[in-house]
Write an enzyme that holds these catalytic residues in place. Structure first.
Site, PDB file in Angstrom:
ATOM      1  N   GLU A 192      18.489  26.137   6.613  1.00  0.00           N
ATOM      2  CA  GLU A 192      18.418  24.988   5.821  1.00  0.00           C
ATOM      3  C   GLU A 192      18.701  25.072   4.145  1.00  0.00           C
ATOM      4  OE1 GLU A 192      16.552  21.776   7.114  1.00  0.00           O
ATOM      5  OE2 GLU A 192      17.415  22.366   9.113  1.00  0.00           O
ATOM      6  N   HIS A 223       9.913  22.609   4.924  1.00  0.00           N
ATOM      7  CA  HIS A 223      10.812  23.688   4.121  1.00  0.00           C
ATOM      8  C   HIS A 223       9.782  24.494   3.185  1.00  0.00           C
ATOM      9  CE1 HIS A 223      14.320  20.836   4.388  1.00  0.00           C
ATOM     10  NE2 HIS A 223      14.649  22.041   5.410  1.00  0.00           N
ATOM     11  N   CYS A 258      13.936  19.027  -3.666  1.00  0.00           N
ATOM     12  CA  CYS A 258      14.967  18.851  -2.875  1.00  0.00           C
ATOM     13  C   CYS A 258      16.247  18.118  -3.258  1.00  0.00           C
ATOM     14  CB  CYS A 258      14.312  17.787  -1.765  1.00  0.00           C
ATOM     15  SG  CYS A 258      12.709  17.981  -0.957  1.00  0.00           S
TER      16      CYS A 258
HETATM   17  O1  SUG Z   1      15.768  17.126   6.009  1.00  0.00           O
HETATM   18  N1  SUG Z   1      14.912  13.940   5.182  1.00  0.00           N
HETATM   19  C1  SUG Z   1      15.283  15.289   4.761  1.00  0.00           C
HETATM   20  C2  SUG Z   1      14.506  15.782   3.417  1.00  0.00           C
HETATM   21  C3  SUG Z   1      14.894  17.090   2.900  1.00  0.00           C
HETATM   22  C4  SUG Z   1      14.012  17.480   1.900  1.00  0.00           C
HETATM   23  N2  SUG Z   1      14.477  18.764   1.209  1.00  0.00           N
HETATM   24  C5  SUG Z   1      13.798  19.828   1.037  1.00  0.00           C
HETATM   25  N3  SUG Z   1      12.494  19.822   1.093  1.00  0.00           N
HETATM   26  N4  SUG Z   1      14.530  20.683   0.358  1.00  0.00           N
HETATM   27  C6  SUG Z   1      15.020  16.181   5.604  1.00  0.00           C
HETATM   28  O2  SUG Z   1      13.891  16.053   6.345  1.00  0.00           O
HETATM   29  C7  SUG Z   1      15.085  11.603   6.348  1.00  0.00           C
HETATM   30  C8  SUG Z   1      16.340  10.904   6.690  1.00  0.00           C
HETATM   31  C9  SUG Z   1      15.884   9.882   7.185  1.00  0.00           C
HETATM   32  O3  SUG Z   1      15.089   9.566   8.047  1.00  0.00           O
HETATM   33  O4  SUG Z   1      17.002   8.949   7.400  1.00  0.00           O
HETATM   34  C10 SUG Z   1      15.377  13.269   5.806  1.00  0.00           C
HETATM   35  O5  SUG Z   1      16.549  13.830   6.312  1.00  0.00           O
END
Ligand code: SUG
Length: 447
Positions: free
Chosen positions: A175, A250, A369
């Protein structure tokens, strides 16, 4: 390498930003599933954060969004005909696939790649590996275009080394930088790399029960190997499985490091003492741990406010600024901890800046993020391709562009609207001109 500073490359929120609840283990994404989103507001919130930080003197970059809806993905899965037909078939037969094809998740560029600065790499180049993001259907669509964008920006092969994403299989689930923290005296000094994983694919470490851990130890080890980092430069730590089960999908939802400072929640690591001991052993300078106990901030409050998904930024006078999401201000325990424990403590963190990124937060993405950290020397910054370093003129050009192309609102049923495709492609075509990046998108490459 002289004049090294950290450049934060924020992801520009794409025109299809929506709430489809796609992300496993991500409490906010699930909670907001089916709500109406506001793409224009989302993009403007992101741009305002970029402008504010660039005006405050922090080096700020921008990364473009990806082409969505991903019609190539839908066609590969057997949907045929015109754009309208592909969308309506997918909507009728497999709405979950249509939603995956429309996600604007590339905005969270902390998951775009893992980056090692040149000062740490044996060949003196900056190393980049796009994350395979294979643990989420909507996110595994990102790595190919991410690689192309990074190649367009970090184009000089003498200074930048690009690696292929790890094999997209559960054993190598990666990730990106969200699970990677570099600790050092200052950005230009050699660093120790802390890789945090949630599960072992080949080992026996117990994983979480409720949610699947996204990052594997094997993936983190492979990235360190690809980038040429030796044992003396790396520390591997397992995430606390209970934190993952509470919604910490994460490591950057529960810890943030900068320079020698590691701000973390007591439930961040499965073995806190061993993690700190390994860092202390390998770091040439003293580690400055800032530990937040659960009695000050519960895991649930950490997840609800994203206190740890903050950006910790270095100032020229040696102090640091913590950029926290607006949600922290509205939670008494978190706000008190920020004042009494973090700001008042014996550590370099001397200022808090509050940023409203609510549209992103509702999908589980906070300030940290939204950005990919890349420590670059002066010559490396000068070698960047495209027009991606933020200043007021670029900010204004992007605000104008958002105003011309983005919808005010998107409801779930709008994802099947063929006009949304036309609007998005027109927007992205103009954007590659503004950012001077050339043909980075499939539709511009005849695909
Ligand atoms: O991968 N949300 C992302 C958020 C990522 C956050 N990144 C970090 N913590 N670095 C995920 O969970 C939601 C998309 C949706 O539901 O359409 C989403 O993918």
């Amino acid at each position: 390498m002289t004049g090294v500073v950290e450049v934060n490359f924020d992801g520009l929120v794409g025109p299809t930003h929506n709430y489809a609840g796609l992300a496993a283990g991500n409490v906010a994404s699930r909670r907001h599933a089916g709500r109406v989103s506001h793409p224009r507001e989302a993009a403007l919130q992101g741009l305002e954060k970029m402008r504010d930080l660039s005006r405050a003197g922090y080096a700020q970059g921008v990364l473009p969004p990806q082409q969505r809806p991903d019609l190539g993905f839908l066609r590969r899965l057997g949907f045929t005909g015109s754009v309208g037909e592909v969308l309506s078939q997918a909507d009728r037969q497999a709405p979950a696939l249509l939603r995956a094809a429309c996600s604007a998740s590339s905005m969270w560029t902390a998951n775009a790649a893992t980056v090692t600065p040149s000062v740490d790499a044996p060949d003196g180049r900056v190393h980049l590996t796009p994350a395979n993001l294979q643990s989420g259907l909507h996110r595994c669509l990102e790595p190919v275009t991410t690689g192309r964008i990074l190649q367009a920006i970090f184009a000089d092969a003498e200074r930048f080394a690009h690696h292929a994403p790890l094999p997209a299989t559960p054993a190598f689930a990666d990730e990106g930088a969200a699970n990677h923290t570099r600790l050092c005296a200052e950005h230009g000094a050699p660093g120790v790399h802390l890789y945090v994983y949630g599960r072992e694919a080949l080992g026996q470490a117990p994983g979480p029960r409720r949610f699947t851990a996204r990052q594997t130890r094997e993936a983190s080890e492979a990235i360190a190997r690809q980038h040429g980092l030796g044992e003396a430069q790396t520390v591997l730590a397992r995430q606390h499985p209970e934190a993952i089960d509470a919604g910490v999908f994460h490591n950057d939802v529960i810890a943030v490091g900068n320079g020698p400072v590691l701000l973390y929640h007591e439930w961040a690591f499965a073995d806190e003492d061993a993690t700190l001991a390994a860092l202390r052993e390998k770091m040439p300078e003293p580690l400055i741990p800032v530990r937040v106990p659960a009695e000050a901030v519960s895991l649930d409050d950490a997840v609800a406010t994203y206190l740890f998904n903050s950006q910790l930024l270095s100032n020229p006078d040696g102090s640091m600024t913590l950029v926290v999401p607006g949600e922290c201000e509205h939670n008494e325990a978190v706000w008190r901890t920020l004042q009494d424990l973090i700001l008042a403590g014996h550590n370099p963190i001397g200022e808090v800046r509050v940023k409203d990124v609510k549209q992103s937060m509702q999908n589980g993405g906070g300030p940290a993020c939204l950005r990919l950290r890349v420590a670059l020397g002066e010559a490396e910054r000068a070698a960047l391709g495209g027009r991606v370093l933020m200043d007021d003129a670029l900010h204004d050009a992007l605000v104008g562009w958002v105003g011309r192309h983005y919808r005010d609102r998107l409801a779930p049923e709008d994802l099947a609207d063929p006009l949304l495709v036309d609007e998005s492609l027109a927007a992205l075509d103009e954007l590659t001109g503004i950012l001077q990046l050339g043909a980075i998108y499939p539709f511009q490459r005849g695909a």
